[in-house]
Design a protein around this motif. Structure first.
Motif, short mmCIF file in Angstrom:
data_model
loop_
_atom_site.label_atom_id
_atom_site.label_comp_id
_atom_site.label_asym_id
_atom_site.label_seq_id
_atom_site.Cartn_x
_atom_site.Cartn_y
_atom_site.Cartn_z
N ALA A 135 4.01 -1.16 3.54
CA ALA A 135 3.62 0.21 3.21
C ALA A 135 4.80 0.96 2.60
N LEU A 136 4.49 1.77 1.59
CA LEU A 136 5.48 2.61 0.95
C LEU A 136 5.10 4.08 1.17
N ASP A 153 7.60 -1.18 6.88
CA ASP A 153 7.98 -0.02 6.07
C ASP A 153 8.98 -0.49 5.02
N TYR A 154 8.57 -0.45 3.78
CA TYR A 154 9.40 -0.93 2.68
C TYR A 154 10.79 -0.29 2.68
N ALA A 155 10.84 1.00 2.93
CA ALA A 155 12.12 1.72 2.88
C ALA A 155 13.06 1.29 3.99
N VAL A 156 12.52 0.73 5.06
CA VAL A 156 13.33 0.22 6.17
C VAL A 156 13.79 -1.20 5.87
N SER A 190 0.82 -1.21 0.00
CA SER A 190 0.00 0.00 0.00
C SER A 190 0.85 1.26 0.00
N GLY A 191 0.33 2.29 -0.65
CA GLY A 191 0.89 3.61 -0.52
C GLY A 191 0.32 4.31 0.71
N ARG A 240 11.68 6.77 3.95
CA ARG A 240 10.79 6.02 4.84
C ARG A 240 9.72 6.93 5.44
N PHE A 241 8.75 6.32 6.10
CA PHE A 241 7.74 7.08 6.83
C PHE A 241 8.39 7.77 8.03
N PRO A 242 8.01 9.01 8.34
CA PRO A 242 8.50 9.64 9.58
C PRO A 242 8.09 8.84 10.81
N GLN A 243 6.87 8.30 10.76
CA GLN A 243 6.35 7.44 11.83
C GLN A 243 5.82 6.17 11.17
#
Length: 250
Positions: free
Chosen positions: A121-122, A140-143, A104-105, A130-133
């Motif tokens: 989640a992206l 978190d995909y970026a993590v 999901s976005g 990444r998401f701030p929270q």
């Protein structure tokens, strides 16, 4: 492409073998001013890392169904090819409640919570941020993706005849995606080395084809534009020239 290419993942492998340094996806977000250019090699590296995340950490197997709730974006393109690499069926805008996994976005998180399986989640922030929270209940995909391996090998062979993509009432196998993409490329006049600019969304076959599959099948590249309607006509003309666009599909 090669005659033996039967899935989108095969097309990417052939592109990597032919010319890894050439551009494959150039992404613009005209709401934020973001521009990202990925060579074949860089894109393939993101695909390998995402496929390893999908197969390893998320436990996905051939035949699993993944609801993809993402807009036209370079990271969406990565997920499409990662799923092809593993043998997971991508359901564009699919019902998360009926899917084995959901990606999901930031705007569809509540809808995605209906999935009883793994949720990713992206943030869709510039530079893959990444998401701030971190959203509760999601990876978190970026993590998660940076630490994944740069090479991918599926645990089980991918069946090119198995369902690979469902979008807007259409179901295609991996081979079906390749065949339709080749036909679309020919219809658009897109040839090897060509550059296709598109502002179509990823919620239809036409958008997915113009925004990824047809350029990949033809040995070309895509200039993928999100929020293209916010760009002034003279700026669009300048982009078309500066990006050496040969074909437009808006």
């Amino acid at each position: 492409m090669n005659a033996s290419d039967r899935t989108p993942a095969d097309l990417l492998r052939s592109a990597l073998a032919a010319d890894p340094a050439r551009p494959l996806v150039t992404f613009y977000d005209d709401a934020t001013g973001e521009r990202v250019e990925l060579s074949v090699a860089t894109f393939a590296n993101w695909v390998a890392k995402t496929a390893n995340l999908l197969q390893g950490d998320l436990g996905a197997e051939p035949g699993d169904r993944l609801a993809l709730l993402l807009p036209a974006h370079w990271q969406s393109a990565v997920w499409l090819l990662a799923c092809s690499s593993v043998g997971v069926t991508v359901e564009i805008g699919g019902d998360p409640a009926d899917a084995d996994l959901v990606v999901s976005g930031p705007d569809t998180l509540e809808e995605a919570r209906a999935c009883g399986g793994e949720r990713v989640a992206l943030a869709l922030r510039p530079l893959g941020g990444r998401f701030p929270q971190p959203p509760a209940g999601f990876s978190d995909y970026a993590v998660e993706v940076p630490g994944q391996g740069d090479r991918f090998a599926p645990y089980a062979p991918v069946d090119p005849a198995a369902p690979a993509l469902r979008v807007d009432g259409l179901e295609l196998s991996g081979t079906g995606v390749v065949e339709r993409a080749l036909a679309d490329a020919a219809g658009l006049g897109l040839v090897s080395g060509g550059r296709l600019l598109t502002g179509r969304g990823y919620d239809s076959w036409d958008g997915l084809s113009a925004g990824l599959f047809a350029p990949l099948a033809a040995g070309g590249s895509v200039v993928l534009c999100r929020h293209l309607d916010q760009l002034a006509p003279d700026a669009l003309q300048q982009r078309t020239e500066s990006e050496r666009v040969t074909v437009t599909a808006r």
